[in-house]
Design an enzyme around this catalytic site. Structure first.
Site, mmCIF file in Angstrom:
data_model
loop_
_atom_site.group_PDB
_atom_site.id
_atom_site.type_symbol
_atom_site.label_atom_id
_atom_site.label_comp_id
_atom_site.label_asym_id
_atom_site.label_seq_id
_atom_site.Cartn_x
_atom_site.Cartn_y
_atom_site.Cartn_z
ATOM 1 C CG ASP A 162 77.073 81.599 21.233
ATOM 2 O OD1 ASP A 162 76.926 80.807 22.180
ATOM 3 O OD2 ASP A 162 77.861 81.393 20.294
ATOM 4 C CG ASN A 219 70.434 74.585 21.618
ATOM 5 O OD1 ASN A 219 69.817 75.648 21.590
ATOM 6 N ND2 ASN A 219 71.734 74.534 21.333
HETATM 7 C C1 FPP Z 1 73.994 80.078 24.163
HETATM 8 O O1 FPP Z 1 74.863 79.998 25.215
HETATM 9 C C2 FPP Z 1 72.608 80.179 24.529
HETATM 10 C C3 FPP Z 1 71.661 79.201 24.403
HETATM 11 C C4 FPP Z 1 71.895 77.775 24.190
HETATM 12 C C5 FPP Z 1 70.281 79.490 24.433
HETATM 13 C C6 FPP Z 1 69.892 80.893 24.776
HETATM 14 C C7 FPP Z 1 69.067 80.813 25.955
HETATM 15 C C8 FPP Z 1 68.855 81.799 26.805
HETATM 16 C C9 FPP Z 1 69.349 83.163 26.660
HETATM 17 C C10 FPP Z 1 68.052 81.505 27.985
HETATM 18 C C11 FPP Z 1 66.694 81.003 27.666
HETATM 19 C C12 FPP Z 1 65.853 82.040 27.016
HETATM 20 C C13 FPP Z 1 64.536 82.159 27.226
HETATM 21 C C14 FPP Z 1 63.770 83.187 26.460
HETATM 22 C C15 FPP Z 1 63.825 81.335 28.223
HETATM 23 P P1 FPP Z 1 75.849 78.767 25.224
HETATM 24 O O2 FPP Z 1 75.390 77.843 26.307
HETATM 25 O O3 FPP Z 1 75.937 78.145 23.886
HETATM 26 O O4 FPP Z 1 77.177 79.477 25.601
HETATM 27 P P2 FPP Z 1 78.649 78.969 25.302
HETATM 28 O O5 FPP Z 1 78.799 78.895 23.811
HETATM 29 O O6 FPP Z 1 79.489 80.034 25.920
HETATM 30 O O7 FPP Z 1 78.804 77.636 25.983
#
Ligand code: FPP
Length: 239
Positions: A28, A76
């Site tokens: 996250d 998501n």
């Molecule tokens: C959270 O950050 C992360 C995600 C929604 C997904 C995790 C995805 C990755 C690390 C990249 C894709 C992975 C692969 C293996 C292709 P957020 O967007 O919720 O962050 P925030 O809470 O700070 O907005």
């Protein structure tokens, strides 16, 4: 005798209880990482993928049997179409660029969640990746289009079909049926919740919430988390 509690094999002898075998990570903080730098969220996700790559490459000395990563939850899809497209394209690029690395490094890929419902070209790429890594020994499980409540409901329905609904049979029908018991869940970015991730499997798992934003997460952070885990006393409800 009553029902055998889920994950009971974690308590059995023959293994060092201080060594984590199966760690799962809620990655996250990509968005906040980007925002802090005045960059678009997509750059945060790109850096998030780099953190995944770095971690997988640095796994060897950690002695884990399985690492599970929460890459895309069934919730998501509520994000903007652009962001969902970005994440799907990152996934396509990641599989293409890193699959040879996985094969060379003895990784055995596993996907949990309703991944068959992703775009047909991604499903095809994942099927190919699963086939190419089938003989690996180091488990890397990636949660895609994953929601734990849905996983439990699917498992319970299959258990009902089999005629036995108890914790053992439900555990057997979870997507994680062939993974080692979960020892530790790590969530980055300072949020303290499970967000529909491995709810059943977490029954006796330890949890660690760290402030590091996912793109800044390094293998050293995982090593530190494993040290922390090794110092915890797990009682599984006993004294
Ligand atoms: C959270 O950050 C992360 C995600 C929604 C997904 C995790 C995805 C990755 C690390 C990249 C894709 C992975 C692969 C293996 C292709 P957020 O967007 O919720 O962050 P925030 O809470 O700070 O907005």
């Amino acid at each position: 005798m009553g029902e055998v509690p889920a994950q009971s094999d974690a308590q059995e002898g023959g293994r060092d209880p201080n060594r984590a075998r199966h760690v799962a990570i809620i990655m996250d903080g990509n968005g906040r990482w980007a925002k802090k730098r005045g960059l678009p969220r997509s750059v945060g996700h790109q850096r998030g993928v780099e953190a995944v790559r770095r971690l997988v490459r640095g796994l060897e000395p950690m002695g884990l049997d399985c690492l599970t990563l929460y890459a895309f939850s069934s919730e998501n899809w509520k994000r903007s179409e652009d962001e969902v497209d970005d994440l799907m394209n990152l996934m396509r690029r990641f599989i293409k660029s890193d699959l040879p690395d996985f094969v060379a490094n003895d990784v055995k890929l596993k996907i949990i969640g309703d991944w068959q419902a992703l775009a047909p070209d991604i499903v095809e790429m994942l099927e190919d990746a699963l086939a190419q890594t089938a003989n690996g020994s180091k488990r890397l499980a990636v949660a895609l289009n994953y929601g734990s409540q849905n996983e439990i409901a699917r498992a319970a329905a299959k258990a009902a079909e089999s005629g036995t609904i108890d914790t053992e049979s439900i555990t057997r029908y979870l997507d994680t049926y062939d993974l080692p018991p979960l020892d530790l869940i790590i969530r980055t970015s300072g949020e303290i919740r499970l967000s529909n991730f491995l709810l059943w499997q977490a029954a006796y798992a330890e949890m660690l919430f760290v402030d590091t934003l996912w793109p800044d997460f390094k293998p050293e952070h995982l090593a530190q988390a494993l040290d922390d885990f090794a110092r915890r006393e797990r009682r599984y409800g006993g004294r």
